[in-house]
Design a protein around this motif. Structure first.
Motif, short mmCIF file in Angstrom:
data_model
loop_
_atom_site.label_atom_id
_atom_site.label_comp_id
_atom_site.label_asym_id
_atom_site.label_seq_id
_atom_site.Cartn_x
_atom_site.Cartn_y
_atom_site.Cartn_z
N LEU A 194 -8.31 -16.21 7.95
CA LEU A 194 -9.34 -15.81 6.64
C LEU A 194 -10.39 -16.92 6.76
O LEU A 194 -11.23 -16.74 5.78
N GLY A 195 -10.04 -18.31 7.35
CA GLY A 195 -11.01 -19.35 6.90
C GLY A 195 -12.21 -19.15 7.97
O GLY A 195 -13.01 -19.86 7.79
N GLU A 196 -11.98 -18.57 9.22
CA GLU A 196 -12.99 -18.33 10.14
C GLU A 196 -13.98 -17.05 9.75
O GLU A 196 -13.35 -15.98 9.86
N LYS A 197 -15.29 -17.43 9.36
CA LYS A 197 -16.11 -16.22 8.64
C LYS A 197 -15.86 -15.12 9.83
O LYS A 197 -15.63 -13.96 9.20
N SER A 198 -16.20 -15.10 10.86
CA SER A 198 -16.43 -14.24 11.89
C SER A 198 -15.09 -13.42 12.14
O SER A 198 -14.89 -12.33 12.18
N LEU A 199 -14.07 -14.39 12.34
CA LEU A 199 -12.82 -13.68 12.52
C LEU A 199 -12.19 -12.95 11.23
O LEU A 199 -11.81 -11.78 11.61
N ARG A 200 -12.67 -13.13 10.22
CA ARG A 200 -12.27 -12.60 9.03
C ARG A 200 -13.11 -11.43 9.00
O ARG A 200 -12.35 -10.24 8.57
N ALA A 201 -14.53 -11.29 9.13
CA ALA A 201 -15.01 -10.09 9.09
C ALA A 201 -14.51 -9.07 10.09
O ALA A 201 -14.40 -7.75 9.89
N ILE A 202 -14.42 -9.50 11.45
CA ILE A 202 -13.68 -8.64 12.58
C ILE A 202 -12.43 -7.93 12.09
O ILE A 202 -12.11 -6.72 11.99
N THR A 203 -11.48 -8.81 11.40
CA THR A 203 -10.09 -8.47 11.02
C THR A 203 -10.20 -7.34 9.87
O THR A 203 -9.64 -6.26 9.74
N ILE A 204 -11.32 -7.74 8.81
CA ILE A 204 -11.20 -6.53 7.93
C ILE A 204 -12.10 -5.20 8.51
O ILE A 204 -11.49 -3.98 8.16
N SER A 205 -13.09 -5.53 9.22
CA SER A 205 -13.45 -4.15 9.66
C SER A 205 -12.42 -3.69 10.52
O SER A 205 -12.56 -1.80 10.57
N THR A 206 -11.77 -4.05 11.36
CA THR A 206 -10.64 -3.52 12.20
C THR A 206 -9.55 -2.79 11.32
O THR A 206 -9.15 -1.57 11.51
N ALA A 207 -9.17 -3.56 10.19
CA ALA A 207 -8.25 -2.59 9.42
C ALA A 207 -8.92 -1.58 8.57
O ALA A 207 -8.08 -0.40 8.87
N LEU A 208 -10.13 -1.52 8.16
CA LEU A 208 -10.65 -0.31 7.83
C LEU A 208 -10.67 0.75 8.75
O LEU A 208 -10.58 1.94 8.29
N SER A 209 -11.07 0.36 9.93
CA SER A 209 -11.28 1.47 11.16
C SER A 209 -9.84 2.16 11.41
O SER A 209 -9.90 2.90 11.47
N ASN A 210 -8.81 0.93 11.51
CA ASN A 210 -7.34 1.65 11.65
C ASN A 210 -7.14 2.62 10.61
O ASN A 210 -6.34 3.54 10.95
N TRP A 211 -7.28 2.01 9.36
CA TRP A 211 -6.67 2.98 8.01
C TRP A 211 -7.62 4.50 8.33
O TRP A 211 -7.05 5.41 7.92
N ALA A 212 -8.85 4.55 8.55
CA ALA A 212 -9.54 5.63 8.61
C ALA A 212 -9.22 6.47 9.99
O ALA A 212 -8.83 7.66 9.86
N ILE A 213 -8.77 5.77 11.13
CA ILE A 213 -8.54 6.59 12.39
C ILE A 213 -7.12 7.08 12.29
O ILE A 213 -6.84 8.22 12.54
N THR A 214 -6.20 6.40 11.44
CA THR A 214 -4.71 6.83 11.39
C THR A 214 -4.58 7.99 10.38
O THR A 214 -3.83 9.14 10.48
N ILE A 215 -5.72 7.93 9.47
CA ILE A 215 -5.79 9.44 8.53
C ILE A 215 -6.28 10.62 9.31
O ILE A 215 -5.40 11.62 9.46
N LEU A 216 -7.17 10.20 10.26
CA LEU A 216 -7.38 11.33 11.21
C LEU A 216 -6.19 11.43 12.25
O LEU A 216 -5.97 12.80 12.32
N LEU A 217 -5.53 10.82 12.67
CA LEU A 217 -4.34 10.96 13.52
C LEU A 217 -3.21 11.67 12.91
O LEU A 217 -2.47 12.50 13.70
N SER A 218 -3.27 11.52 11.74
CA SER A 218 -1.97 12.09 11.17
C SER A 218 -2.20 13.71 10.93
O SER A 218 -1.09 14.15 10.90
N MET A 219 -3.45 13.99 11.08
CA MET A 219 -3.67 15.47 11.05
C MET A 219 -4.15 16.20 12.24
O MET A 219 -4.12 17.00 12.23
#
Length: 385
Positions: free
Chosen positions: A190-215
């Protein structure tokens, strides 16, 4: 193969509802949310290859129970969900351990090449696996086909036994509490700004993709009317995008710069997923293949460069905790997405749920665009301790 066979088994043989499919999808990643953080502390305290071996053999044993139960006529959806959850526990251990193990095998200066080769083998499996899995499910039944997934984990463990490179000795446990060490990993991410942004973006992407995968399986089998073999073919063709991404990730990163690739590739590719819900039975099924294939391409290139970035900037003593923290956040979003997909599928319908998922996916590059990555071409200098 397992990603095709087990959902097919639930959707066809066990007649799962949209909500039940969401629960099954959530169970397959729930352990990342439940035990992801302490797993990083464990991996930083002990050697990593034994953790990977234990995880592989445990997954093989668990998946052997699925065809056995089917053969004697006692297989239920509850068992399938339980197996999926326990397999996800072992997967947490394996994934955190392998990402922390790689730098000791190839050295930090070869991380991009190492991750590219790992991603290439994964992408090749994602091309062949669904086609073989769907074909076997149609020929011998989805439950019996699950046996091949169990065998694959057994083979993985046997192959790991062939590694002869000595694993570096880890610093002994100094008595620091698990909570303290966990906070150290969180603070780094959370302290490394770029790594934090990558992590947040990946989490949002995985959340959206898993909604797709469930259906996804219900969409392919019920909305598009595809047989198991055709489902496998669609997923195999979609996986070809991932294979192409793995084969070109290194050159792509070299051409546009590895740090720049982290945000530029998702920005260009993520919105293309919006063509998936437009697909219809017949010729328009190709839109589903196109959308899934381009998404797989972008995801694969993104995975290679962002994992290499994390491994490059993180001190070795923190690798397990940092990888676990990232997995906890990014994969912890997946069971939430799976359950939400199941709820939405039952409420607004399968196709409408795909529209929600793909629309959200198109917005996931935003955290990357607001991060310091926008001004970087190369990774920062490697940090060693």
């Amino acid at each position: 193969m397992g990603q095709t066979v087990l959902p097919l088994l639930a959707a066809t043989t066990l007649k799962a509802s949209p909500f039940q499919m969401g629960v099954l999808t959530a169970a397959g990643t729930a352990a990342f949310l439940l035990i992801g953080l302490p797993t990083g502390v464990l991996v930083d305290r002990i050697r990593r290859r034994p953790v990977m071996l234990t995880a592989d053999f445990a997954r093989a044993a668990l998946l052997f129970t699925v065809p056995l139960a089917a053969w004697v006529g006692v297989l239920t959806l509850a068992q399938l969900i339980t197996v999926a959850f326990l397999v996800s526990v072992a997967t947490v251990l394996f994934d955190v351990a392998y990402q922390s193990y790689l730098p000791s095998l190839v050295g930090r200066v070869q991380l991009m090449e190492g991750n590219t080769r790992l991603q290439s083998s994964l992408s090749a499996a994602e091309v062949m696996g669904p086609g073989v899995g769907g074909g076997l499910a149609q020929l011998i039944g989805a439950a019996t086909s699950a046996l091949t997934t169990a065998v694959s984990y057994l083979a993985s463990g046997l192959l790991l036994l062939r590694i002869r490179t000595p694993e570096p000795r880890l610093v002994g446990h100094d008595g620091t509490r698990v909570r303290t060490q966990t906070k150290e990993g969180l603070a780094f991410v959370l302290g490394e700004k770029s790594l934090r942004a990558i992590t947040i973006s990946t989490a949002l992407s995985n959340w959206a993709i898993t909604i797709l995968l469930s259906m996804q399986m219900l969409f392919l089998t019920r909305d598009l009317g595809l047989a198991p073999g055709a489902v496998g073919a669609v997923l195999a063709l979609s996986g070809a995008g991932g294979l192409l991404g793995a084969l070109t990730a290194g050159r792509c990163a070299q051409w546009i710069g590895p740090a720049r690739a982290i945000w530029l590739i998702p920005l260009v590719v993520s919105p293309v997923a919006l063509v998936v819900p437009i697909a219809e039975p017949g010729r328009l099924t190709v839109l589903c293949v196109l959308g899934l294939a381009l998404r797989a391409y972008g995801t694969t290139v993104f995975n290679v460069v962002n994992v290499s970035y994390r491994q490059a900037i993180c001190p070795d003593r923190l690798l397990g905790r940092v990888n676990a923290t990232v997995r906890f956040i990014t994969w912890g979003a997946m069971p939430v997405g799976g359950l939400l997909g199941g709820v939405l599928g039952g409420w607004i319908g399968v196709r409408a749920t795909l529209w929600v998922s793909c629309s959200a996916l198109a917005l996931t590059p935003l955290p990357l665009l607001l991060s310091p990555l926008r001004s970087l071409r190369e990774f920062p200098a490697i940090q060693e301790e």
